[in-house]
Design a protein around this motif. Structure first.
Motif, PDB file in Angstrom:
ATOM      1  N   VAL A 100       0.859  -1.067  -0.169  1.00 43.60           N
ATOM      2  CA  VAL A 100      -0.125  -0.016   0.008  1.00 43.60           C
ATOM      3  C   VAL A 100       0.823   1.335   0.121  1.00 43.60           C
ATOM      4  N   PHE A 101       0.647   2.355  -0.837  1.00 39.22           N
ATOM      5  CA  PHE A 101       1.481   3.363  -0.892  1.00 39.22           C
ATOM      6  C   PHE A 101       0.349   4.753  -0.774  1.00 39.22           C
ATOM      7  N   VAL A 102       0.923   5.562   0.307  1.00 37.39           N
ATOM      8  CA  VAL A 102       0.276   6.585   0.588  1.00 37.39           C
ATOM      9  C   VAL A 102       1.047   7.822  -0.159  1.00 37.39           C
ATOM     10  N   LEU A 103       0.459   8.486  -1.172  1.00 35.81           N
ATOM     11  CA  LEU A 103       1.120   9.546  -1.947  1.00 35.81           C
ATOM     12  C   LEU A 103       0.758  10.640  -1.549  1.00 35.81           C
ATOM     13  N   PHE A 142      -3.092   5.220  -2.432  1.00 35.85           N
ATOM     14  CA  PHE A 142      -4.083   6.392  -1.760  1.00 35.85           C
ATOM     15  C   PHE A 142      -3.251   7.753  -2.255  1.00 35.85           C
ATOM     16  N   ILE A 143      -4.048   8.455  -3.022  1.00 35.39           N
ATOM     17  CA  ILE A 143      -3.490   9.685  -3.552  1.00 35.39           C
ATOM     18  C   ILE A 143      -4.476  10.828  -2.589  1.00 35.39           C
ATOM     19  N   VAL A 144      -3.838  11.391  -1.852  1.00 39.42           N
ATOM     20  CA  VAL A 144      -4.058  12.480  -0.852  1.00 39.42           C
ATOM     21  C   VAL A 144      -4.085  13.899  -1.590  1.00 39.42           C
ATOM     22  N   THR A 145      -5.232  14.019  -2.052  1.00 38.95           N
ATOM     23  CA  THR A 145      -5.517  14.939  -2.918  1.00 38.95           C
ATOM     24  C   THR A 145      -5.125  16.596  -2.324  1.00 38.95           C
ATOM     25  N   PRO A 146      -3.972  17.159  -2.964  1.00 34.69           N
ATOM     26  CA  PRO A 146      -3.361  18.206  -2.317  1.00 34.69           C
ATOM     27  C   PRO A 146      -4.229  19.612  -2.208  1.00 34.69           C
ATOM     28  N   CYS A 147      -3.810  20.400  -1.439  1.00 38.45           N
ATOM     29  CA  CYS A 147      -4.726  21.654  -1.376  1.00 38.45           C
ATOM     30  C   CYS A 147      -4.029  22.718  -2.395  1.00 38.45           C
ATOM     31  N   ALA A 168      -7.276  19.113  -9.300  1.00 36.08           N
ATOM     32  CA  ALA A 168      -8.083  18.352 -10.150  1.00 36.08           C
ATOM     33  C   ALA A 168      -7.110  17.582 -11.471  1.00 36.08           C
ATOM     34  N   GLU A 169      -6.332  18.481 -11.964  1.00 35.74           N
ATOM     35  CA  GLU A 169      -5.534  18.015 -13.091  1.00 35.74           C
ATOM     36  C   GLU A 169      -4.435  17.046 -12.554  1.00 35.74           C
ATOM     37  N   VAL A 170      -4.002  17.566 -11.472  1.00 37.95           N
ATOM     38  CA  VAL A 170      -2.728  16.959 -10.752  1.00 37.95           C
ATOM     39  C   VAL A 170      -3.123  15.435 -10.255  1.00 37.95           C
ATOM     40  N   VAL A 171      -4.031  15.370  -9.747  1.00 43.86           N
ATOM     41  CA  VAL A 171      -4.761  13.764  -9.229  1.00 43.86           C
ATOM     42  C   VAL A 171      -4.985  13.020 -10.507  1.00 43.86           C
ATOM     43  N   VAL A 172      -6.024  13.392 -11.373  1.00 49.72           N
ATOM     44  CA  VAL A 172      -6.213  12.550 -12.628  1.00 49.72           C
ATOM     45  C   VAL A 172      -4.897  12.316 -13.385  1.00 49.72           C
ATOM     46  N   THR A 173      -3.969  13.236 -13.496  1.00 44.69           N
ATOM     47  CA  THR A 173      -2.763  12.622 -14.145  1.00 44.69           C
ATOM     48  C   THR A 173      -2.003  11.653 -13.242  1.00 44.69           C
ATOM     49  N   ASP A 227      -1.021   3.079 -15.449  1.00 40.27           N
ATOM     50  CA  ASP A 227      -0.242   2.663 -16.505  1.00 40.27           C
ATOM     51  C   ASP A 227       0.933   1.780 -15.858  1.00 40.27           C
ATOM     52  N   ALA A 228       1.163   1.898 -14.468  1.00 42.05           N
ATOM     53  CA  ALA A 228       2.171   1.271 -13.830  1.00 42.05           C
ATOM     54  C   ALA A 228       1.797  -0.092 -13.156  1.00 42.05           C
ATOM     55  N   GLY A 229       0.452  -0.179 -13.387  1.00 41.67           N
ATOM     56  CA  GLY A 229      -0.151  -1.525 -12.985  1.00 41.67           C
ATOM     57  C   GLY A 229      -0.684  -1.644 -11.459  1.00 41.67           C
ATOM     58  N   VAL A 230      -0.898  -0.315 -10.946  1.00 37.77           N
ATOM     59  CA  VAL A 230      -1.642  -0.416  -9.412  1.00 37.77           C
ATOM     60  C   VAL A 230      -3.090  -0.746  -9.794  1.00 37.77           C
ATOM     61  N   LYS A 231      -3.344  -1.619  -8.793  1.00 40.75           N
ATOM     62  CA  LYS A 231      -4.495  -2.448  -8.884  1.00 40.75           C
ATOM     63  C   LYS A 231      -5.935  -1.589  -8.235  1.00 40.75           C
ATOM     64  N   PHE A 232      -5.642  -0.731  -7.320  1.00 38.40           N
ATOM     65  CA  PHE A 232      -6.719  -0.109  -6.672  1.00 38.40           C
ATOM     66  C   PHE A 232      -6.474   1.298  -6.277  1.00 38.40           C
ATOM     67  N   ILE A 233      -6.971   2.499  -6.470  1.00 36.93           N
ATOM     68  CA  ILE A 233      -6.799   3.750  -6.399  1.00 36.93           C
ATOM     69  C   ILE A 233      -7.926   4.311  -5.266  1.00 36.93           C
ATOM     70  N   MET A 234      -7.465   4.890  -4.269  1.00 38.04           N
ATOM     71  CA  MET A 234      -8.469   5.657  -3.619  1.00 38.04           C
ATOM     72  C   MET A 234      -8.138   7.157  -3.306  1.00 38.04           C
ATOM     73  N   ILE A 235      -9.104   7.855  -3.385  1.00 33.65           N
ATOM     74  CA  ILE A 235      -8.767   9.430  -3.399  1.00 33.65           C
ATOM     75  C   ILE A 235      -9.741  10.210  -2.455  1.00 33.65           C
ATOM     76  N   ILE A 236      -9.094  11.259  -2.029  1.00 30.54           N
ATOM     77  CA  ILE A 236      -9.839  12.169  -1.063  1.00 30.54           C
ATOM     78  C   ILE A 236     -10.742  13.147  -2.085  1.00 30.54           C
ATOM     79  N   SER A 237     -12.127  13.101  -1.705  1.00 34.78           N
ATOM     80  CA  SER A 237     -12.858  13.826  -2.367  1.00 34.78           C
ATOM     81  C   SER A 237     -13.771  14.671  -1.165  1.00 34.78           C
ATOM     82  N   VAL A 238     -14.736  15.237  -1.574  1.00 37.22           N
ATOM     83  CA  VAL A 238     -15.519  16.298  -0.536  1.00 37.22           C
ATOM     84  C   VAL A 238     -17.094  15.895  -0.713  1.00 37.22           C
ATOM     85  N   LEU A 239     -17.982  16.034   0.417  1.00 32.24           N
ATOM     86  CA  LEU A 239     -19.180  16.235   0.377  1.00 32.24           C
ATOM     87  C   LEU A 239     -19.914  16.855  -0.809  1.00 32.24           C
TER      88      LEU A 239
END
Length: 300
Positions: free
Chosen positions: A9-12, A80-85, A90-95, A102-114
C-alpha cells in the motif's frame, strides 16, 4: 507483490495536507502485519514524524511526475492519493492516477468532498472533475468524501480563544452540520487500504456526529473550564479570517461556500446517515467533547 508477499500500500502525499500522516499512523499501528506500507513525499528527509513510524518506508515521490512516478509505483497494489490543497489539484490528481494505472496499480483511493456534486461551488467543481476522471480509468477505485474538518476550528480561532476567549465565525451558531476529525479520516483510509477488495468502486461519506458552531464553543469552554463566547461575524470578516488562516483567496472562497451551505440548512453539509465510518472501521467517530478534551493542551 513485494518479496515479503504482503500487498503493497502506498500513501502519496504522505507528509502534506491533513490526512496523510493520520492514515500512516493507523496503518503502522493496526495493519503492518497485513500490508507493506510505503509513504511517498517530495522530500523524505524533511518528514521527521513519519520517519519515527515503525514499518513505514519513506519514498521520494511527486504527484504527476511522468518521468519518475511509474517506477516508484511499480509493484504497488493499493494507492491512496491524498488530494493536495492546490488550485490545479483536479489536473494533478487525475494525471497521477493515469500514471498509476499505467504502472499496474490495482486499486486507487482518492480524497474527495461532500460537495462534489455541487459544481457551482469552488471545491465541488474541483472534485467533480477528479471523481469523473478517476471513475473512467478502468481501475478499481474508492472515493472518500470528506466534510469540514473539526481541526479547522483551531486553525482559525486559536488566537481568539487564547487572547479574547472568543470563537468567531459567520455561521448561525444553531445551524447543525456534520464535520469529522482528521484522525478519523486516517482510520477509515487505513482500513480500506488494508482490505481494498471490500471497497471497490464505492463512494463513502466520512462524517461524525452533527454539531453546531455554538456547541463547538461550548465544548471548548468545558475543556478549558472557562467561557469561550461565540461571536457571529459578517461573511466579509469571516473571509478575511480564512485568508489569514489559509493564505490563498480561492481556499477562503471554498470554505465560505461551506459556511453558506451550513447556514442554508443544506443536507449536503448535514448528513442524515453518518454510519459509513462505523461500517468501515467498526468504531464510532470522535465526538466533539472528546476532540476538545484532546486539544485543550494546545490552548492557553
Amino acid at each position: 507483490m513485494s518479496d515479503s508477499k504482503k500487498p503493497v500500500v502506498f500513501v502519496l502525499g504522505a507528509n502534506g495536507g491533513n490526512i496523510g500522516p493520520p492514515t500512516l499512523v493507523a496503518l503502522s499501528s493496526k495493519y503492518a502485519d497485513r500490508v507493506e506500507i510505503r509513504a511517498g513525499t517530495r522530500n523524505p528527509a524533511s518528514a521527521e514524524k513519519l520517519k519515527r513510524l515503525p514499518n513505514v518506508t519513506l519514498v521520494a515521490a511527486t504527484m504527476a511526475d511522468r518521468e519518475n512516478l511509474p517506477s516508484v509505483l511499480s509493484g504497488v497494489d493499493a494507492l491512496f492519493i491524498v488530494t493536495p490543497c492546490i488550485c490545479n489539484r483536479a489536473e494533478v490528481v487525475v494525471t497521477t492516477a493515469e500514471i498509476a494505472r499505467d504502472a499496474g496499480v490495482k486499486f486507487i483511493m482518492i480524497i474527495s468532498v461532500l460537495t462534489a456534486d455541487l459544481v457551482d461551488t469552488i471545491f465541488g467543481a474541483q472534485f467533480k472533475h477528479i471523481e469523473e476522471g478517476i471513475s473512467q480509468l478502468g481501475v478499481p477505485y474508492c472515493f472518500l468524501r470528506l466534510p469540514y474538518f473539526v481541526e479547522n476550528h483551531l486553525i482559525l480561532n486559536k488566537e481568539n480563544i487564547e487572547s479574547e476567549s472568543t470563537f468567531l465565525c459567520p455561521v448561525d451558531p444553531e445551524k447543525p452540520f456534520t464535520p469529522v476529525t482528521t484522525s478519523d479520516c486516517g482510520n477509515a483510509a487505513a482500513a480500506i487500504l488494508a482490505n481494498p477488495s471490500k471497497h471497490v468502486n464505492n463512494t463513502y461519506k466520512i462524517v461524525s456526529h452533527r454539531s453546531t458552531f455554538g456547541e463547538v464553543a461550548a465544548a471548548i469552554s468545558e475543556a478549558l473550564d472557562r467561557e469561550i463566547r461565540y461571536v457571529r461575524v459578517t461573511y466579509e470578516t469571516g473571509k478575511a479570517m480564512l485568508i489569514v488562516g489559509y493564505k490563498e483567496e480561492w481556499k477562503a472562497d471554498g470554505i465560505t461556500d461551506l459556511y453558506r451551505l451550513i447556514d442554508d440548512g443544506s443536507p449536503v453539509t448535514n448528513e442524515t446517515d453518518i454510519s459509513d465510518y462505523f461500517r468501515i472501521t467498526n468504531e464510532q467517530p470522535t465526538d466533539l467533547r472528546t476532540w476538545a478534551a484532546k486539544v485543550v493542551g494546545s490552548l492557553k
